[in-house]
Motif scaffolding. Structure first.
Motif, short mmCIF file in Angstrom:
data_model
loop_
_atom_site.label_atom_id
_atom_site.label_comp_id
_atom_site.label_asym_id
_atom_site.label_seq_id
_atom_site.Cartn_x
_atom_site.Cartn_y
_atom_site.Cartn_z
N LEU A 382 13.35 6.16 -13.16
CA LEU A 382 13.10 4.72 -12.98
C LEU A 382 13.92 4.16 -11.83
CD1 LEU A 382 13.00 3.46 -16.69
CD2 LEU A 382 11.09 3.35 -15.07
N ARG A 383 15.17 4.56 -11.74
CA ARG A 383 16.05 4.08 -10.67
C ARG A 383 15.52 4.53 -9.30
NH1 ARG A 383 20.95 2.29 -12.79
NH2 ARG A 383 22.03 2.51 -10.81
N LYS A 384 15.11 5.78 -9.21
CA LYS A 384 14.57 6.29 -7.94
C LYS A 384 13.29 5.54 -7.56
CE LYS A 384 13.17 10.47 -5.47
NZ LYS A 384 12.14 9.76 -4.71
N ALA A 385 12.40 5.32 -8.54
CA ALA A 385 11.16 4.61 -8.27
C ALA A 385 11.43 3.21 -7.74
CB ALA A 385 10.31 4.55 -9.53
N ALA A 386 12.36 2.49 -8.38
CA ALA A 386 12.68 1.12 -7.95
C ALA A 386 13.20 1.09 -6.52
CB ALA A 386 13.69 0.49 -8.91
N LEU A 387 14.07 2.03 -6.17
CA LEU A 387 14.61 2.08 -4.81
C LEU A 387 13.54 2.48 -3.80
CD1 LEU A 387 18.13 3.68 -5.44
CD2 LEU A 387 17.63 1.32 -4.78
N ASP A 388 12.70 3.44 -4.17
CA ASP A 388 11.61 3.85 -3.28
C ASP A 388 10.69 2.66 -2.98
OD1 ASP A 388 12.51 6.46 -3.29
OD2 ASP A 388 10.99 7.21 -4.69
N ILE A 389 10.35 1.91 -4.01
CA ILE A 389 9.43 0.77 -3.84
C ILE A 389 10.08 -0.34 -3.03
CG2 ILE A 389 8.24 -1.06 -5.12
CD1 ILE A 389 7.85 1.23 -7.33
N ALA A 390 11.37 -0.63 -3.29
CA ALA A 390 12.08 -1.67 -2.51
C ALA A 390 12.11 -1.31 -1.03
CB ALA A 390 13.49 -1.85 -3.05
N ASN A 391 12.38 -0.05 -0.74
CA ASN A 391 12.39 0.38 0.67
C ASN A 391 10.99 0.31 1.27
OD1 ASN A 391 15.16 1.09 1.35
ND2 ASN A 391 15.00 2.65 -0.22
N GLY A 392 9.97 0.58 0.44
CA GLY A 392 8.59 0.45 0.91
C GLY A 392 8.24 -0.99 1.24
N VAL A 393 8.69 -1.94 0.41
CA VAL A 393 8.47 -3.36 0.69
C VAL A 393 9.10 -3.73 2.03
CG1 VAL A 393 9.06 -5.71 -0.05
CG2 VAL A 393 8.20 -4.05 -1.72
N ASP A 394 10.34 -3.29 2.25
CA ASP A 394 11.01 -3.57 3.52
C ASP A 394 10.24 -3.03 4.71
OD1 ASP A 394 13.19 -5.13 3.06
OD2 ASP A 394 14.69 -3.56 3.24
N THR A 395 9.70 -1.82 4.56
CA THR A 395 9.01 -1.15 5.66
C THR A 395 7.63 -1.75 5.92
OG1 THR A 395 10.14 0.92 5.10
CG2 THR A 395 8.20 1.09 6.50
N GLN A 396 6.92 -2.09 4.85
CA GLN A 396 5.51 -2.45 4.98
C GLN A 396 5.21 -3.94 5.04
OE1 GLN A 396 3.37 -0.12 5.61
NE2 GLN A 396 4.70 1.62 5.21
N ILE A 397 6.14 -4.79 4.57
CA ILE A 397 5.87 -6.23 4.52
C ILE A 397 6.82 -6.95 5.48
CG2 ILE A 397 5.86 -8.28 3.04
CD1 ILE A 397 5.06 -6.49 0.72
N PRO A 398 6.28 -7.67 6.46
CA PRO A 398 7.13 -8.30 7.49
C PRO A 398 7.79 -9.59 7.01
CG PRO A 398 4.83 -8.77 7.92
CD PRO A 398 4.84 -7.87 6.71
#
Length: 461
Positions: A382-398
């Motif tokens: 769960l911790r890894k998923a949350a961090l992966d998704i947060a980094n994805g938001v940073d990368t994909q949403i301006p």
């Protein structure tokens, strides 16, 4: 150069000129601050030319009453200070402005209603860490963005004039307020004119999040099939592929208005709709009749249609997980907390506002029917998923985010799924500790503000 936490002493009128600042000799020597020519004093958007007066056995800084008034601070305020020789500037800060939806001036004990306790906690955290925070609403934004009429806390709450902050924390809970031209212009002005940082600068909607994250192949494992709901053909396709389908208002919150669609024995479909008092149940002989009912709702509400998941449960009540993910003193995403949320008896959504209850991840997983070997790994995954998704938001949403509420689910095979990303996570999911204790989630907000404004060993303005 790292910053130093200092206490500000405000001198009585007539004892110190506005263009003078008193510092201890040891600090002057340590930072090689010149005392023989004009320097700049900086505090948020406030700038003033000053001369430094050395004084032995002074531990802190002394300023005039006039300067303190322009800065909006009071006696014995705790601030961080750094000297930057390349610009001959002494910086005080960080100055943090928190943008709230509304205030209640006639209630000085609770000027921000139910979130007043959270605001007090931010004040206490700033005093400990050497920062200064004020609070304001869209109504208090002036045409001159360098000056704001904000709330500060000293001996009680009071309104005063403060400079534009180094860092603005957007806690608006209304899209309508956030989209006001005056608010949007203000955010643009403070960033361009004063180099201010604004984090959590916008709401996210479900379609935006799922469409953006779909571009990141590394996140595919967490993503249920999800589309902006447009027509009957899409409903028919999704219901043929998945035994359960959810319709979620793309701008909804607190579980309000979510519709669960499932096939029933003997043909036909059943809908469960999340409402304040419980769950509304309806049956339909076929999808055409169901869609005609949905068409009325679609005139006023846009929905995301999403694959239903076979979630783990506790006593037949579905469980999901809310991860609070925040950026830290190094500007990196960090897990502050993850809690399990179990749906109430009369609800199929787990939000606390709908009767859900909180527990630890360990407690919820232990009560689930997952195999023992999988149970031991869920917390880490769960911790890894949350961090992966947060980094994805940073990368994909301006847009600039400093904290996110990420809702995750675990299905009966142990697979982890993304349910939702919230850029305005509620401060009620973590109960205040009371007294003078500071929650990690509040401390992290201040630490990230220190990072953004350059009052750490990290980023510099």
């Amino acid at each position: 150069m790292s910053s130093k936490k200092i206490t500000v002493q405000i001198m009585s009128p007539g004892l110190l000129e506005d263009d003078c600042l008193v510092l201890g000799e040891n600090l002057i020597k340590q930072w090689k601050i010149p005392t023989n020519h004009s320097l700049q004093l900086s505090f948020g958007s406030f700038r003033q030319s000053i001369k430094v007066i050395p004084l032995s056995k002074v531990d802190g800084v002394r300023i005039s009453q006039g300067t303190a008034k322009k800065m909006g601070i009071f006696h014995r305020s705790s601030l961080r200070m750094v000297y930057r020789p390349h610009s001959s500037t002494i910086h005080f800060g960080p100055l943090i402005g928190v943008l709230l939806s509304r205030d209640y001036p006639d209630n000085p004990e609770r000027p921000f209603g139910p979130i007043t306790m959270f605001c007090r906690e931010l004040v206490n955290a700033c005093q400990r860490q050497g920062a200064f925070v004020y609070f304001f609403t869209p109504e208090q934004i002036n045409t001159n963005s360098s000056v704001i009429s904000g709330w500060v806390y000293g001996d009680g709450w009071k309104r005063t004039t403060v400079p534009a902050a180094d860092v603005f924390y957007n806690r608006l809970t209304s899209r309508k307020l956030e989209n006001k031209p005056s608010v949007q212009q203000f955010m643009k002005d403070v960033k361009s004119s004063y180099g201010s940082h604004v984090f959590n600068e916008k709401f996210l909607d479900k379609t935006e999040v799922f469409d953006a994250l779909a571009h990141d192949a590394s996140l595919a494992r967490y993503m249920p099939e999800s589309h902006l709901f447009r027509n009957f053909a899409m409903l028919k396709t999704m219901c043929s592929k998945h035994p359960i389908v959810f319709l979620k208002p793309i701008r909804g919150s607190l579980g309000k208005g979510i519709i669960r669609i499932s096939r029933i024995e003997g043909g036909g479909y059943q809908t469960l709709t999340a409402q304040v008092g419980g769950t509304k149940r309806q049956t339909y002989p076929g999808l055409a009749k169901l869609f005609s009912t949905l068409s009325e709702k679609m005139k006023t509400t846009r929905y995301q249609i999403q694959q239903g998941l076979n979630l783990i449960d506790v006593s037949k009540r579905p469980v999901d997980f809310r991860a609070l993910v925040q950026k830290n003193l190094a500007g990196k995403w960090n897990i502050t907390s993850i809690v399990a949320r179990t749906a109430g008896n009369q609800h199929f959504v787990s939000n606390l506002a709908r009767g859900g209850s909180l527990s630890t991840v360990k407690e919820a997983i232990a009560l689930s029917a997952l195999p023992g070997g999988i149970k031991t790994k869920i917390g880490t995954r769960l911790r890894k998923a949350a961090l992966d998704i947060a980094n994805g938001v940073d990368t994909q949403i301006p847009a600039h985010f400093g904290e996110l509420g990420i809702d995750l689910a675990v299905d009966t095979t142990g697979r982890i799924w993304l349910l939702e990303v919230n850029s305005k996570p509620s401060k009620n999911d973590n109960t205040p500790l009371g007294g003078n204790k500071i929650r990690p989630s509040v401390k992290q907000v201040i630490e990230y503000a220190c990072y953004l404004s350059g009052f750490t060993g990290g980023r510099r303005r």
